[in-house]
Design a protein around this motif. Structure first.
Motif, PDB file in Angstrom:
ATOM      1  N   LEU A   1       0.825  -1.203   0.000  1.00 47.71           N
ATOM      2  CA  LEU A   1       0.000   0.000   0.000  1.00 47.71           C
ATOM      3  C   LEU A   1       0.861   1.256   0.000  1.00 47.71           C
ATOM      4  O   LEU A   1       0.571   2.219  -0.712  1.00 47.71           O
TER       5      LEU A   1
ATOM      6  N   LYS B   1       1.356   4.261  -3.171  1.00 49.22           N
ATOM      7  CA  LYS B   1       1.185   5.701  -2.988  1.00 49.22           C
ATOM      8  C   LYS B   1       2.394   6.483  -3.476  1.00 49.22           C
ATOM      9  O   LYS B   1       2.324   7.673  -3.681  1.00 49.22           O
TER      10      LYS B   1
ATOM     11  N   ASP C   1     -13.102   3.823  -4.948  1.00 52.96           N
ATOM     12  CA  ASP C   1     -12.680   4.048  -3.567  1.00 52.96           C
ATOM     13  C   ASP C   1     -13.623   3.402  -2.554  1.00 52.96           C
ATOM     14  O   ASP C   1     -13.201   3.008  -1.471  1.00 52.96           O
TER      15      ASP C   1
ATOM     16  N   MET D   1     -12.796  -0.668  -3.082  1.00 49.56           N
ATOM     17  CA  MET D   1     -11.413  -1.145  -2.942  1.00 49.56           C
ATOM     18  C   MET D   1     -11.084  -1.682  -1.549  1.00 49.56           C
ATOM     19  O   MET D   1     -10.444  -2.725  -1.427  1.00 49.56           O
ATOM     20  N   PRO D   2     -11.517  -1.030  -0.479  1.00 46.79           N
ATOM     21  CA  PRO D   2     -11.215  -1.573   0.852  1.00 46.79           C
ATOM     22  C   PRO D   2     -11.815  -2.956   1.096  1.00 46.79           C
ATOM     23  O   PRO D   2     -11.372  -3.683   1.990  1.00 46.79           O
ATOM     24  N   GLU D   3     -12.800  -3.332   0.298  1.00 48.91           N
ATOM     25  CA  GLU D   3     -13.436  -4.641   0.457  1.00 48.91           C
ATOM     26  C   GLU D   3     -12.553  -5.790  -0.029  1.00 48.91           C
ATOM     27  O   GLU D   3     -12.883  -6.958   0.181  1.00 48.91           O
TER      28      GLU D   3
ATOM     29  N   THR E   1      -9.903  -6.629   1.304  1.00 50.37           N
ATOM     30  CA  THR E   1      -9.545  -7.283   2.563  1.00 50.37           C
ATOM     31  C   THR E   1     -10.647  -8.254   2.981  1.00 50.37           C
ATOM     32  O   THR E   1     -10.363  -9.367   3.424  1.00 50.37           O
ATOM     33  N   THR E   2     -11.883  -7.843   2.823  1.00 49.70           N
ATOM     34  CA  THR E   2     -13.014  -8.708   3.167  1.00 49.70           C
ATOM     35  C   THR E   2     -13.027  -9.948   2.280  1.00 49.70           C
ATOM     36  O   THR E   2     -13.272 -11.059   2.768  1.00 49.70           O
TER      37      THR E   2
ATOM     38  N   ASP F   1     -11.936 -10.569  -7.135  1.00 47.88           N
ATOM     39  CA  ASP F   1     -10.618 -10.009  -6.825  1.00 47.88           C
ATOM     40  C   ASP F   1      -9.869  -9.718  -8.127  1.00 47.88           C
ATOM     41  O   ASP F   1      -9.335  -8.616  -8.328  1.00 47.88           O
TER      42      ASP F   1
ATOM     43  N   SER G   1     -17.719  -3.599  -8.870  1.00 51.94           N
ATOM     44  CA  SER G   1     -18.282  -3.377  -7.528  1.00 51.94           C
ATOM     45  C   SER G   1     -19.430  -4.348  -7.256  1.00 51.94           C
ATOM     46  O   SER G   1     -19.477  -4.995  -6.205  1.00 51.94           O
TER      47      SER G   1
END
Length: 142
Positions: free
Chosen positions: A13, A17, A46, A49-51, A53-54, A85, A119
């Motif tokens: 990560l 950046k 945005d 994207m954090p999903e 991890t889920t 993924d 999504s």
């Protein structure tokens, strides 16, 4: 083992950046492109994207379930999570706003449709996997 994966993900990560400026089309930089349509595309990205991890958490939970009678459905759900993924990774790798401003709007319209489909795929796969996990924990398939 989890500790090492967490460290690896953190480094990735951070590395993402700090990409080279020549890769600015791949970086989410609102100063680079502030069109409302670009912001809509990025907002969808945005939000989902954090999903990722889920998705990885759900795959791990499914792989840990030892139920020979449910093996096929578990593997199908893992495949769906892997496909979701991969869809996100492919979309991110392919996303590049054209330099030609006359092509930008049509490109972003198409990308908005694509990232919305990614999504929907991700949320659908996660919901199905979570439902399966809950059902197998509460009343294992026999």
């Amino acid at each position: 083992m989890f500790k090492y994966w967490a460290i690896l993900i953190a480094f990735l990560l951070i590395a993402c950046k700090h990409q080279h400026p020549d890769h600015s089309h791949h970086v989410h930089d609102k100063n680079e492109n502030t069109s409302p349509l670009y912001n809509e595309v990025m907002a969808i990205h945005d939000a989902v994207m954090p999903e990722m991890t889920t998705i990885h958490k759900l795959k791990k939970e499914l792989k840990a379930i030892e139920n020979p009678n449910a093996k096929s459905i578990i593997l199908d759900n893992i495949k769906d999570l892997n496909d979701a993924d991969e869809a996100m990774m492919t979309w991110m790798a392919d996303f590049k706003v054209p330099d030609d401003k006359s092509q930008e709007e049509s490109y972003l319209q198409a990308e908005k449709v694509k990232i919305q489909a990614v999504s929907d795929q991700m949320y659908g796969a996660m919901k199905t996997a979570a439902t399966l996990i809950d059902s197998l924990k509460s009343s294992p398939i026999k």
